[in-house]
Design a protein around this motif. Sequence first.
Motif, PDB file in Angstrom:
ATOM      1  N   MET A 245      32.885  40.617  35.541  1.00 17.93           N
ATOM      2  CA  MET A 245      32.825  41.959  36.120  1.00 17.93           C
ATOM      3  C   MET A 245      34.186  42.646  35.944  1.00 17.93           C
ATOM      4  O   MET A 245      35.214  42.135  36.367  1.00 17.93           O
ATOM      5  CB  MET A 245      32.487  41.868  37.609  1.00 17.93           C
ATOM      6  CG  MET A 245      32.440  43.192  38.328  1.00 17.93           C
ATOM      7  SD  MET A 245      32.382  42.953  40.129  1.00 17.93           S
ATOM      8  CE  MET A 245      30.882  41.999  40.307  1.00 17.93           C
ATOM      9  N   ILE A 246      34.211  43.800  35.316  1.00 17.08           N
ATOM     10  CA  ILE A 246      35.469  44.497  35.062  1.00 17.08           C
ATOM     11  C   ILE A 246      35.870  45.282  36.306  1.00 17.08           C
ATOM     12  O   ILE A 246      35.133  46.149  36.782  1.00 17.08           O
ATOM     13  CB  ILE A 246      35.347  45.442  33.855  1.00 17.08           C
ATOM     14  CG1 ILE A 246      35.033  44.628  32.592  1.00 17.08           C
ATOM     15  CG2 ILE A 246      36.629  46.246  33.662  1.00 17.08           C
ATOM     16  CD1 ILE A 246      34.724  45.458  31.376  1.00 17.08           C
ATOM     17  N   ILE A 247      37.039  44.959  36.839  1.00 15.43           N
ATOM     18  CA  ILE A 247      37.512  45.653  38.036  1.00 15.43           C
ATOM     19  C   ILE A 247      38.798  46.435  37.766  1.00 15.43           C
ATOM     20  O   ILE A 247      39.287  47.136  38.650  1.00 15.43           O
ATOM     21  CB  ILE A 247      37.736  44.670  39.201  1.00 15.43           C
ATOM     22  CG1 ILE A 247      38.783  43.619  38.849  1.00 15.43           C
ATOM     23  CG2 ILE A 247      36.436  44.018  39.624  1.00 15.43           C
ATOM     24  CD1 ILE A 247      39.226  42.800  40.032  1.00 15.43           C
ATOM     25  N   ALA A 265      40.199  37.123  35.930  1.00 14.76           N
ATOM     26  CA  ALA A 265      41.614  37.223  35.593  1.00 14.76           C
ATOM     27  C   ALA A 265      42.482  37.429  36.833  1.00 14.76           C
ATOM     28  O   ALA A 265      43.708  37.332  36.763  1.00 14.76           O
ATOM     29  CB  ALA A 265      41.846  38.363  34.602  1.00 14.76           C
ATOM     30  N   PHE A 266      41.847  37.712  37.964  1.00 20.00           N
ATOM     31  CA  PHE A 266      42.560  37.924  39.222  1.00 20.00           C
ATOM     32  C   PHE A 266      42.160  36.898  40.285  1.00 20.00           C
ATOM     33  O   PHE A 266      42.942  36.615  41.191  1.00 20.00           O
ATOM     34  CB  PHE A 266      42.266  39.326  39.762  1.00 20.00           C
ATOM     35  CG  PHE A 266      42.619  40.436  38.824  1.00 20.00           C
ATOM     36  CD1 PHE A 266      43.890  40.988  38.829  1.00 20.00           C
ATOM     37  CD2 PHE A 266      41.691  40.925  37.917  1.00 20.00           C
ATOM     38  CE1 PHE A 266      44.231  42.014  37.965  1.00 20.00           C
ATOM     39  CE2 PHE A 266      42.014  41.949  37.046  1.00 20.00           C
ATOM     40  CZ  PHE A 266      43.288  42.498  37.051  1.00 20.00           C
ATOM     41  N   VAL A 267      40.943  36.377  40.178  1.00 20.60           N
ATOM     42  CA  VAL A 267      40.399  35.515  41.230  1.00 20.60           C
ATOM     43  C   VAL A 267      39.902  34.203  40.613  1.00 20.60           C
ATOM     44  O   VAL A 267      38.719  34.056  40.302  1.00 20.60           O
ATOM     45  CB  VAL A 267      39.235  36.204  41.972  1.00 20.60           C
ATOM     46  CG1 VAL A 267      38.822  35.372  43.188  1.00 20.60           C
ATOM     47  CG2 VAL A 267      39.611  37.609  42.390  1.00 20.60           C
ATOM     48  N   SER A 268      40.793  33.282  40.414  1.00 18.96           N
ATOM     49  CA  SER A 268      40.459  31.945  39.928  1.00 18.96           C
ATOM     50  C   SER A 268      41.711  31.094  40.024  1.00 18.96           C
ATOM     51  O   SER A 268      42.835  31.615  40.104  1.00 18.96           O
ATOM     52  CB  SER A 268      39.953  31.973  38.477  1.00 18.96           C
ATOM     53  OG  SER A 268      40.965  32.429  37.597  1.00 18.96           O
ATOM     54  N   TYR A 324      41.435  41.461  45.454  1.00 20.80           N
ATOM     55  CA  TYR A 324      40.620  41.679  44.257  1.00 20.80           C
ATOM     56  C   TYR A 324      39.228  41.064  44.430  1.00 20.80           C
ATOM     57  O   TYR A 324      38.225  41.641  44.007  1.00 20.80           O
ATOM     58  CB  TYR A 324      41.305  41.073  43.024  1.00 20.80           C
ATOM     59  CG  TYR A 324      42.416  41.928  42.450  1.00 20.80           C
ATOM     60  CD1 TYR A 324      42.143  43.190  41.919  1.00 20.80           C
ATOM     61  CD2 TYR A 324      43.727  41.471  42.421  1.00 20.80           C
ATOM     62  CE1 TYR A 324      43.150  43.975  41.371  1.00 20.80           C
ATOM     63  CE2 TYR A 324      44.747  42.246  41.882  1.00 20.80           C
ATOM     64  CZ  TYR A 324      44.462  43.499  41.358  1.00 20.80           C
ATOM     65  OH  TYR A 324      45.461  44.271  40.832  1.00 20.80           O
ATOM     66  N   PHE A 325      39.193  39.889  45.045  1.00 19.44           N
ATOM     67  CA  PHE A 325      37.919  39.230  45.311  1.00 19.44           C
ATOM     68  C   PHE A 325      37.042  40.127  46.168  1.00 19.44           C
ATOM     69  O   PHE A 325      35.838  40.271  45.930  1.00 19.44           O
ATOM     70  CB  PHE A 325      38.178  37.897  46.005  1.00 19.44           C
ATOM     71  CG  PHE A 325      36.976  36.995  46.135  1.00 19.44           C
ATOM     72  CD1 PHE A 325      35.942  37.024  45.212  1.00 19.44           C
ATOM     73  CD2 PHE A 325      36.893  36.089  47.189  1.00 19.44           C
ATOM     74  CE1 PHE A 325      34.843  36.174  45.327  1.00 19.44           C
ATOM     75  CE2 PHE A 325      35.811  35.235  47.323  1.00 19.44           C
ATOM     76  CZ  PHE A 325      34.776  35.285  46.388  1.00 19.44           C
ATOM     77  N   GLY A 326      37.629  40.760  47.181  1.00 17.85           N
ATOM     78  CA  GLY A 326      36.891  41.670  48.042  1.00 17.85           C
ATOM     79  C   GLY A 326      36.294  42.839  47.284  1.00 17.85           C
ATOM     80  O   GLY A 326      35.161  43.261  47.559  1.00 17.85           O
ATOM     81  N   ILE A 327      37.043  43.362  46.300  1.00 19.22           N
ATOM     82  CA  ILE A 327      36.515  44.450  45.466  1.00 19.22           C
ATOM     83  C   ILE A 327      35.305  43.971  44.674  1.00 19.22           C
ATOM     84  O   ILE A 327      34.274  44.656  44.601  1.00 19.22           O
ATOM     85  CB  ILE A 327      37.611  44.974  44.510  1.00 19.22           C
ATOM     86  CG1 ILE A 327      38.734  45.643  45.294  1.00 19.22           C
ATOM     87  CG2 ILE A 327      37.013  45.954  43.493  1.00 19.22           C
ATOM     88  CD1 ILE A 327      38.317  46.855  46.091  1.00 19.22           C
ATOM     89  N   GLY A 328      35.428  42.783  44.083  1.00 16.86           N
ATOM     90  CA  GLY A 328      34.289  42.237  43.354  1.00 16.86           C
ATOM     91  C   GLY A 328      33.082  42.021  44.250  1.00 16.86           C
ATOM     92  O   GLY A 328      31.943  42.331  43.873  1.00 16.86           O
ATOM     93  N   LEU A 329      33.319  41.503  45.457  1.00 16.11           N
ATOM     94  CA  LEU A 329      32.222  41.285  46.396  1.00 16.11           C
ATOM     95  C   LEU A 329      31.560  42.595  46.804  1.00 16.11           C
ATOM     96  O   LEU A 329      30.337  42.663  46.969  1.00 16.11           O
ATOM     97  CB  LEU A 329      32.726  40.551  47.639  1.00 16.11           C
ATOM     98  CG  LEU A 329      33.149  39.100  47.456  1.00 16.11           C
ATOM     99  CD1 LEU A 329      33.758  38.561  48.749  1.00 16.11           C
ATOM    100  CD2 LEU A 329      31.963  38.236  47.032  1.00 16.11           C
ATOM    101  N   SER A 330      32.350  43.640  46.972  1.00 10.34           N
ATOM    102  CA  SER A 330      31.763  44.924  47.354  1.00 10.34           C
ATOM    103  C   SER A 330      30.837  45.451  46.261  1.00 10.34           C
ATOM    104  O   SER A 330      29.805  46.064  46.548  1.00 10.34           O
ATOM    105  CB  SER A 330      32.867  45.950  47.660  1.00 10.34           C
ATOM    106  OG  SER A 330      33.592  46.294  46.499  1.00 10.34           O
ATOM    107  N   THR A 357      40.724  38.298  54.402  1.00 16.67           N
ATOM    108  CA  THR A 357      41.140  39.454  53.593  1.00 16.67           C
ATOM    109  C   THR A 357      40.036  39.880  52.644  1.00 16.67           C
ATOM    110  O   THR A 357      39.717  41.071  52.530  1.00 16.67           O
ATOM    111  CB  THR A 357      42.413  39.116  52.802  1.00 16.67           C
ATOM    112  OG1 THR A 357      43.456  38.778  53.714  1.00 16.67           O
ATOM    113  CG2 THR A 357      42.856  40.287  51.934  1.00 16.67           C
ATOM    114  N   ALA A 358      39.442  38.906  51.951  1.00 13.13           N
ATOM    115  CA  ALA A 358      38.399  39.230  50.982  1.00 13.13           C
ATOM    116  C   ALA A 358      37.206  39.906  51.655  1.00 13.13           C
ATOM    117  O   ALA A 358      36.682  40.915  51.161  1.00 13.13           O
ATOM    118  CB  ALA A 358      37.947  37.961  50.266  1.00 13.13           C
ATOM    119  N   THR A 359      36.782  39.384  52.798  1.00 15.13           N
ATOM    120  CA  THR A 359      35.608  39.946  53.467  1.00 15.13           C
ATOM    121  C   THR A 359      35.902  41.300  54.094  1.00 15.13           C
ATOM    122  O   THR A 359      35.033  42.179  54.132  1.00 15.13           O
ATOM    123  CB  THR A 359      35.070  38.966  54.525  1.00 15.13           C
ATOM    124  OG1 THR A 359      36.121  38.598  55.428  1.00 15.13           O
ATOM    125  CG2 THR A 359      34.531  37.706  53.862  1.00 15.13           C
TER     126      THR A 359
END
Length: 400
Positions: A245-247, A265-268, A324-330, A357-359
């Motif tokens: 997913m491109i963020i 590239a941000f969350v791993s 960044y993970f939170g953005i992907g989850l949203s 933070t992510a949630t």
Amino acid sequence: MRTDGQTAKQSVKQTVYQHIAHQGIVSKADLLPSYSLTSSTMNRLLEELLGDGLIAESGFGPSSGGRKPILYKINETYGYVFGLEISRFYSTLGLFDMDMNPKSFVRWRMDEDMTPEQFVKYVAGRIRVLLADHGLTESRIIGIGIGAVGPLNREEGIILNPLYFPAKGWSNVPICSLIEQATGIAAMLDNGANTALIGEHWALRHEGIEHMVYVHAGISMRSAMMSYGRIVYGSVDMEGSIGQMIIQTDGPRLNEEGNYGALEAFVSVQALEKQARSDAKMGRGDLTNMYHLPAERIGYDTLLRELARDSAYVSELFLRSARYFGIGLSNVINLFHPQTIVLGGTLVTSHERFFQTATEVARSNAYHNPEYVPVFSKGVLKEDAVATGAALMVWKAMPV
């Protein structure tokens, strides 16, 4: 050859059996409203299930004016199933009874020596030990479910070309046939994200959740989705596509494959290691001096130790990844609108602040917030979810 009528009867019988398992203890009156069956037909089905040893009587329920109704439950000792997780960090083997009670779990590290051949040999050995420990023979085992890192060919039981395994040889591995040959037990394969979601949904079965998403953030990113209680499969088997997913347009690329600016590239784990190594070369973070190692050898274990010590630099590294993970989850939330999102993987469990933070970021960017607010969870089964769901997959497919 079965007639259509026999097939339909078998389907109803299996559904009734699974209904009893889902509810725990039920009476005939509890079952009837869910089926277009007469009382006498339901009696015959229950008698068949009793005669086959699949269910057992469990006393009597309260009277509503006449006889006390007979209560039924699953016969948990009818048979047993194994659930096997194949992952990059750790793998797990679990033994379960028919009520999905875990009898034993075995977990081991996946290192550079754990090739497919060594893996199958190890699993077969552990199965023999567990059978002996519980006084079981192979004839008591219904099957073994496998939840593995993808991509996969589920129908053929093949692990195709997963990335980042420590050992060599994990490409085009006919894992089901290898396990069957080594153990004599029939095997089924699905993605670990899917089986984790199956397991967590079972653990929450009394809460009436029909729409769920599972997202794993570890060495890579994986996800699975369930709608109306069923796993949603696409036209291709790519559980790791959430990581693509491109963020961030024209953002970094994790390695030499995948999209630029992709979530992975941000969350791993690899993204954190890559950032820490790059920072160390630029003189930031002081990890090279503290641990007396070159920048290239800064690993995730080192970062976890510093995170536990509340290192300001490493804490910010993880919290940036969490945002960044939170953005992907949203984005996932806004696309699927699940009731519950279960988050797993080593990043999620690294520190409570990562999860928080992510949630928080995900909720604040969810469309229709605050009218629509999904529930975030680390799950009930946690690290046992993949193996449990894999065992459930076999149990659900068991002919009744």
